[in-house]
Design an enzyme around this catalytic site. Structure first.
Site, PDB file in Angstrom:
ATOM      1  N   LYS A  28     -32.937  18.709 -32.910  1.00 16.00           N
ATOM      2  CA  LYS A  28     -31.619  18.044 -32.890  1.00 16.00           C
ATOM      3  C   LYS A  28     -30.694  18.749 -31.908  1.00 16.00           C
ATOM      4  O   LYS A  28     -29.984  18.111 -31.135  1.00 16.00           O
ATOM      5  CB  LYS A  28     -30.958  18.066 -34.282  1.00 16.00           C
ATOM      6  CG  LYS A  28     -31.589  17.201 -35.341  1.00 16.00           C
ATOM      7  CD  LYS A  28     -31.442  15.711 -35.140  1.00 16.00           C
ATOM      8  CE  LYS A  28     -32.559  15.148 -34.323  1.00 16.00           C
ATOM      9  NZ  LYS A  28     -33.626  14.456 -34.979  1.00 16.00           N
ATOM     10  N   HIS A  34     -45.575  37.923 -34.290  1.00 23.61           N
ATOM     11  CA  HIS A  34     -46.719  37.826 -33.367  1.00 23.61           C
ATOM     12  C   HIS A  34     -46.266  37.474 -31.956  1.00 23.61           C
ATOM     13  O   HIS A  34     -47.074  37.063 -31.131  1.00 23.61           O
ATOM     14  CB  HIS A  34     -47.732  36.812 -33.893  1.00 23.61           C
ATOM     15  CG  HIS A  34     -48.286  37.212 -35.223  1.00 23.61           C
ATOM     16  ND1 HIS A  34     -49.170  38.252 -35.383  1.00 23.61           N
ATOM     17  CD2 HIS A  34     -48.032  36.742 -36.478  1.00 23.61           C
ATOM     18  CE1 HIS A  34     -49.463  38.396 -36.666  1.00 23.61           C
ATOM     19  NE2 HIS A  34     -48.762  37.485 -37.355  1.00 23.61           N
ATOM     20  N   GLU A  88     -37.190  20.548 -36.818  1.00 22.32           N
ATOM     21  CA  GLU A  88     -36.266  19.417 -36.716  1.00 22.32           C
ATOM     22  C   GLU A  88     -34.854  19.903 -36.363  1.00 22.32           C
ATOM     23  O   GLU A  88     -34.175  19.301 -35.534  1.00 22.32           O
ATOM     24  CB  GLU A  88     -36.286  18.629 -38.041  1.00 22.32           C
ATOM     25  CG  GLU A  88     -35.323  17.467 -38.142  1.00 22.32           C
ATOM     26  CD  GLU A  88     -35.542  16.357 -37.113  1.00 22.32           C
ATOM     27  OE1 GLU A  88     -36.478  16.438 -36.311  1.00 22.32           O
ATOM     28  OE2 GLU A  88     -34.719  15.421 -37.095  1.00 22.32           O
ATOM     29  N   LYS A 102     -33.861   5.535 -27.172  1.00 21.54           N
ATOM     30  CA  LYS A 102     -34.074   5.437 -28.614  1.00 21.54           C
ATOM     31  C   LYS A 102     -35.529   5.105 -28.921  1.00 21.54           C
ATOM     32  O   LYS A 102     -36.107   5.628 -29.857  1.00 21.54           O
ATOM     33  CB  LYS A 102     -33.139   4.377 -29.201  1.00 21.54           C
ATOM     34  CG  LYS A 102     -33.237   4.213 -30.704  1.00 21.54           C
ATOM     35  CD  LYS A 102     -32.766   5.469 -31.432  1.00 21.54           C
ATOM     36  CE  LYS A 102     -33.017   5.415 -32.926  1.00 21.54           C
ATOM     37  NZ  LYS A 102     -33.062   6.754 -33.524  1.00 21.54           N
ATOM     38  N   ASN A 132     -27.580  -9.043 -48.669  1.00 20.64           N
ATOM     39  CA  ASN A 132     -27.920  -7.746 -48.096  1.00 20.64           C
ATOM     40  C   ASN A 132     -28.402  -6.882 -49.246  1.00 20.64           C
ATOM     41  O   ASN A 132     -27.731  -6.820 -50.274  1.00 20.64           O
ATOM     42  CB  ASN A 132     -26.659  -7.138 -47.454  1.00 20.64           C
ATOM     43  CG  ASN A 132     -26.868  -5.698 -47.032  1.00 20.64           C
ATOM     44  OD1 ASN A 132     -27.980  -5.307 -46.688  1.00 20.64           O
ATOM     45  ND2 ASN A 132     -25.813  -4.912 -47.056  1.00 20.64           N
ATOM     46  N   GLY A 133     -29.544  -6.231 -49.091  1.00 23.93           N
ATOM     47  CA  GLY A 133     -30.037  -5.349 -50.148  1.00 23.93           C
ATOM     48  C   GLY A 133     -31.466  -5.681 -50.516  1.00 23.93           C
ATOM     49  O   GLY A 133     -32.173  -6.358 -49.771  1.00 23.93           O
ATOM     50  N   TRP A 149     -31.728  -7.472 -41.160  1.00 29.47           N
ATOM     51  CA  TRP A 149     -32.658  -6.352 -40.963  1.00 29.47           C
ATOM     52  C   TRP A 149     -33.711  -6.557 -42.037  1.00 29.47           C
ATOM     53  O   TRP A 149     -33.491  -6.306 -43.211  1.00 29.47           O
ATOM     54  CB  TRP A 149     -31.915  -5.017 -41.146  1.00 29.47           C
ATOM     55  CG  TRP A 149     -32.780  -3.831 -40.919  1.00 29.47           C
ATOM     56  CD1 TRP A 149     -33.361  -3.034 -41.862  1.00 29.47           C
ATOM     57  CD2 TRP A 149     -33.144  -3.281 -39.662  1.00 29.47           C
ATOM     58  NE1 TRP A 149     -34.059  -2.033 -41.255  1.00 29.47           N
ATOM     59  CE2 TRP A 149     -33.950  -2.150 -39.928  1.00 29.47           C
ATOM     60  CE3 TRP A 149     -32.868  -3.629 -38.336  1.00 29.47           C
ATOM     61  CZ2 TRP A 149     -34.484  -1.368 -38.897  1.00 29.47           C
ATOM     62  CZ3 TRP A 149     -33.397  -2.850 -37.329  1.00 29.47           C
ATOM     63  CH2 TRP A 149     -34.193  -1.738 -37.606  1.00 29.47           C
ATOM     64  N   GLU A 185     -31.779  18.062 -28.225  1.00 23.86           N
ATOM     65  CA  GLU A 185     -31.628  16.723 -27.650  1.00 23.86           C
ATOM     66  C   GLU A 185     -30.183  16.265 -27.502  1.00 23.86           C
ATOM     67  O   GLU A 185     -29.891  15.511 -26.585  1.00 23.86           O
ATOM     68  CB  GLU A 185     -32.486  15.676 -28.365  1.00 23.86           C
ATOM     69  CG  GLU A 185     -32.169  15.374 -29.795  1.00 23.86           C
ATOM     70  CD  GLU A 185     -33.094  14.268 -30.341  1.00 23.86           C
ATOM     71  OE1 GLU A 185     -33.255  14.218 -31.560  1.00 23.86           O
ATOM     72  OE2 GLU A 185     -33.640  13.453 -29.571  1.00 23.86           O
ATOM     73  N   ARG A 192     -25.835  -3.725 -37.702  1.00 24.46           N
ATOM     74  CA  ARG A 192     -26.432  -3.541 -39.023  1.00 24.46           C
ATOM     75  C   ARG A 192     -27.827  -4.154 -39.134  1.00 24.46           C
ATOM     76  O   ARG A 192     -28.511  -3.983 -40.147  1.00 24.46           O
ATOM     77  CB  ARG A 192     -25.539  -4.171 -40.099  1.00 24.46           C
ATOM     78  CG  ARG A 192     -24.170  -3.556 -40.200  1.00 24.46           C
ATOM     79  CD  ARG A 192     -23.349  -4.248 -41.256  1.00 24.46           C
ATOM     80  NE  ARG A 192     -23.950  -4.114 -42.570  1.00 24.46           N
ATOM     81  CZ  ARG A 192     -23.758  -3.097 -43.390  1.00 24.46           C
ATOM     82  NH1 ARG A 192     -22.962  -2.112 -43.039  1.00 24.46           N
ATOM     83  NH2 ARG A 192     -24.347  -3.060 -44.558  1.00 24.46           N
ATOM     84  N   CYS A 235     -28.152  -5.334 -43.734  1.00 26.30           N
ATOM     85  CA  CYS A 235     -27.887  -6.561 -42.990  1.00 26.30           C
ATOM     86  C   CYS A 235     -26.377  -6.703 -42.857  1.00 26.30           C
ATOM     87  O   CYS A 235     -25.616  -6.007 -43.522  1.00 26.30           O
ATOM     88  CB  CYS A 235     -28.413  -7.779 -43.746  1.00 26.30           C
ATOM     89  SG  CYS A 235     -30.153  -7.654 -44.169  1.00 26.30           S
TER      90      CYS A 235
HETATM   91  O1  M6R Z   1     -39.351   5.369 -33.236  1.00 23.06           O
HETATM   92  P1  M6R Z   1     -40.216   6.571 -33.493  1.00 23.06           P
HETATM   93  O2  M6R Z   1     -39.979   7.157 -34.840  1.00 23.06           O
HETATM   94  O3  M6R Z   1     -41.675   6.304 -33.256  1.00 23.06           O
HETATM   95  O4  M6R Z   1     -39.749   7.640 -32.422  1.00 23.06           O
HETATM   96  C1  M6R Z   1     -40.412   8.868 -32.323  1.00 23.06           C
HETATM   97  C2  M6R Z   1     -39.630   9.835 -31.474  1.00 23.06           C
HETATM   98  O5  M6R Z   1     -39.471   9.327 -30.169  1.00 23.06           O
HETATM   99  C3  M6R Z   1     -38.250  10.127 -32.074  1.00 23.06           C
HETATM  100  O6  M6R Z   1     -38.352  10.633 -33.377  1.00 23.06           O
HETATM  101  C4  M6R Z   1     -37.483  11.138 -31.200  1.00 23.06           C
HETATM  102  O7  M6R Z   1     -38.117  12.385 -31.254  1.00 23.06           O
HETATM  103  C5  M6R Z   1     -36.027  11.244 -31.662  1.00 23.06           C
HETATM  104  N1  M6R Z   1     -35.152  11.148 -30.541  1.00 23.06           N
HETATM  105  C6  M6R Z   1     -35.729  12.514 -32.374  1.00 23.06           C
HETATM  106  O8  M6R Z   1     -34.409  12.605 -32.781  1.00 23.06           O
END
Ligand code: M6R
Length: 615
Positions: free
Chosen positions: A489, A508, A485, A610, A101-102, A75, A492, A27, A2
């Site tokens: 990264k 394979h 993962e 996002k 906060n915490g 938050w 994207e 935050r 927060c």
């Molecule tokens: O908010 P969510 O965790 O449900 O989002 C899921 C995906 O859209 C999210 O993880 C997306 O793949 C990210 N941009 C990955 O870095």
């Protein structure tokens, strides 16, 4: 996570506090509030939603002029994002107002003690416990700072507390443990903030508070003491050179990078308050009876993107600890294949935002089939936790970078907690076995910190590999989702072709992609688990023999990989199941740095959002 502001000085407290809250909105932004003292009375205004809602409330019900104030942007952790749960919280007599906060881990016992004493609570928060404890002491005649020291001494967990007393209009008092607090030192005025962004427009001179310290600010003085009341030593004033935008990012160039570096704290917060001294695991809001959990015969994890990869890690841990079959499914595919689920199925959804439409639709479908749904989510009060039977919150704090980082690590931690909890409820693990994993988990923040401290090697590597077109990532067991993962990264934010594969599957087909000098990251499992380690060493040799440049992520002390590695990236020793918590971090740093060097907008990569709220 927060945002907190405190002010004492000649300016309008309302103006300073509200502008500080705007700077700290990154935050947390599910509710906001302010309290000021004037003529021996405290007045508070608080509202769920963003600060603009608080602005409307202040316009409708103006506060009296004041020079002493505190504010909070929330938050939510304990209690949904409602007006009554918003901070500040007032003590029963109305004499003390407090923001926090915490997470106060022992709030339930303290609340019971206060209620037995006749205190009536107005919210569901852990914070109000601190406000009521403080109020009781101040009502009895203890000065605010001394009362704060006593209260801080009784609390367990993580907290920054900031409070004012209506009978002491010249002072704001705060305390901290495991949660940030900075003092802004002005001329005839002083400030408090979760970080310097809160007061940078008024002063650039700051003091960071140490662990378990209490600070009193008046217009002309800053007094810092330890919890026993002795004057704090080793107080370090500093001058801030950042501009306001940099300050919000804690001096980092991107929110993503800041969030990568926040991971030790985020993981520690996600573990806070889950494990009692008597060895019992407890989770947030599990409204599914233990008998029902004992009847479950199948788990289906449903999620998207990075959260889906967290689910893939979870499958290994949950099946290993509970022996319950566990499937992991991409949410957008789930309901279209007529999945076999019934009241004996436990559906686990994972979502940072709690608003992802594909995941939400999967929940609705699962509930129509009478399955029980547990959500693992970072956003208190979001749609996904609201529509689920139970919730485990990750306490990562807001994630602003589109590329999820601390979201992933904390989701993995929450999945481990769920696996251990199910093992506990179903009697699949002895107490000592659960305790051993919890002990190891408690060491992870420190280990992640070490990976970050040694991150320069990865940053340099990103510089060297900046112009490569294609990258491969290989892993086995939990190293496989880590590879996925790592590749995601890079795709994207760096817009590079990157693929993650199970290392054994390479021969394979995908091995045809290997050409001279292609960078291949390989996650090597810790030694000692079946033949997994040796198999991966063979896989490294297979790609190296075909000209690949091998970048090998491996535990400390493992030298068997050296003859086959062009680059070795070390991480602390951990057990196999927990390896994703350390092995993912260099891959996040690598992608962030590569994208930065390519001049991309790391926090808002092209074509992405996002939170994906459409199917
Ligand atoms: O908010 P969510 O965790 O449900 O989002 C899921 C995906 O859209 C999210 O993880 C997306 O793949 C990210 N941009 C990955 O870095």
């Amino acid at each position: 996570m927060c945002g907190i502001v405190g002010y004492i000085g000649p300016r309008s407290a309302q103006d300073v506090v509200i502008s500080g809250l705007r700077r700290l909105e990154y935050r947390g932004y599910d509710s906001a509030g302010i309290a000021v003292g004037s003529d021996g009375t405290l007045s508070a205004r608080k509202k769920s939603g963003k600060i603009t809602h608080l602005d409307e409330e202040l316009a409708a019900r103006p506060l009296p002029a004041s020079h002493q104030g505190i504010g909070h942007t929330r938050w939510a952790t304990h209690g949904g994002p409602t007006d009554s749960n918003a901070h500040p919280h007032l003590s029963q007599s109305g004499r003390v107002a407090l923001v926090h906060n915490g997470i106060i881990e022992n709030f339930a016992e303290l609340r019971a003690e206060l209620e037995a004493d006749g205190v009536r609570f107005a919210s569901e928060t852990d914070t109000e416990t601190a406000a009521q404890l403080l109020g009781r002491l101040v009502d009895e005649g203890t000065p605010l700072a001394a009362a704060m020291r006593q209260v801080a001494g009784r609390l367990e967990g993580a907290f920054t507390l900031v409070a004012i007393d209506s009978d002491d209009p010249d002072r704001v008092v705060a305390a901290r443990r495991n949660s940030p607090l900075v003092v802004g030192v002005g001329e005839g005025e002083n400030f408090l903030g979760s970080d310097v962004a809160a007061f940078l427009e008024y002063t650039r001179d700051a003091i960071e508070l140490g662990q378990d310290q209490v600070v009193e600010i008046t217009r002309d003085d800053v007094t810092i003491t330890d919890l026993d009341g002795s004057t704090a030593t080793a107080v370090k004033p500093y001058h801030v050179d950042w501009d306001i935008a940099a300050a919000e990012k804690g001096g980092f160039d991107w929110f993503m990078r800041k969030e990568i570096y926040e991971q030790p704290r985020a993981v520690a917060d996600t573990l806070l308050g889950r494990y009692s001294a008597s060895g019992e695991l407890t989770l947030d809001e599990v409204r599914i009876r233990p008998e029902e959990l004992r009847r479950i015969d199948k788990i289906v994890i449903v999620a998207c993107g990075t959260a889906f990869y967290a689910g893939l890690v979870a499958k290994y841990a949950i099946e290993h600890w509970t022996r319950i079959p566990c499937e992991v499914e991409i949410a957008s595919e789930f309901r279209y294949r007529d999945p076999i689920i019934d009241p004996m199925t436990l559906v686990v959804t994972i979502s940072q935002s709690g608003e992802t439409a594909d995941t939400l639709m999967a929940i609705r479908h699962a509930r129509e089939q009478h399955a029980k749904v547990i959500a693992i989510c970072n956003t208190n009060g979001a749609t996904i936790p609201r529509e689920s039977d139970a919730v485990i919150y990750t306490h990562a704090g807001p994630e602003r970078g589109v590329a999820s980082t601390k979201g992933f690590l904390t989701q993995v931690v929450a999945c481990y907690l769920l696996g251990l909890y199910l093992a506990q409820v179903r009697g699949m693990k002895y107490r000592e076995e659960i305790a051993a994993v919890m002990d190891e988990l408690s060491t992870m923040p420190e280990k992640i910190q070490r990976v970050l401290d040694e991150g320069q090697q990865v940053l340099d590597l990103a510089g060297e590999l900046r112009d490569e077109h294609s990258f491969l990532f290989l892993g086995r067991h939990v190293g496989y989702p880590v590879s996925l993962e790592g590749a995601l990264k890079l795709k994207e934010i760096a817009y590079k072709h990157a693929e993650g594969f199970p290392a054994g599957e390479l021969k394979h087909g995908p091995i045809a992609l290997v050409e001279k000098d292609i960078p291949v990251f390989v996650v090597v499992p810790p030694r000692g688990r079946d033949q997994l380690h040796d198999k991966v060493i063979s896989n490294i040799q297979e790609v190296r023999a075909r000209g690949a440049r091998t970048i090998v992520l491996v535990e400390d002390g493992d030298d068997e990989v050296l003859p086959y590695s062009d680059v070795v990236i070390r991480h602390p020793r951990v057990s196999t199941l927990l390896q994703p918590l350390v092995a993912t971090v260099p891959l996040q740093l690598f992608a962030c740095e590569l994208a930065t060097r390519l001049g991309h907008d790391v926090d808002q990569p092209r074509n992405l959002a996002k939170s994906v709220t459409v199917e």
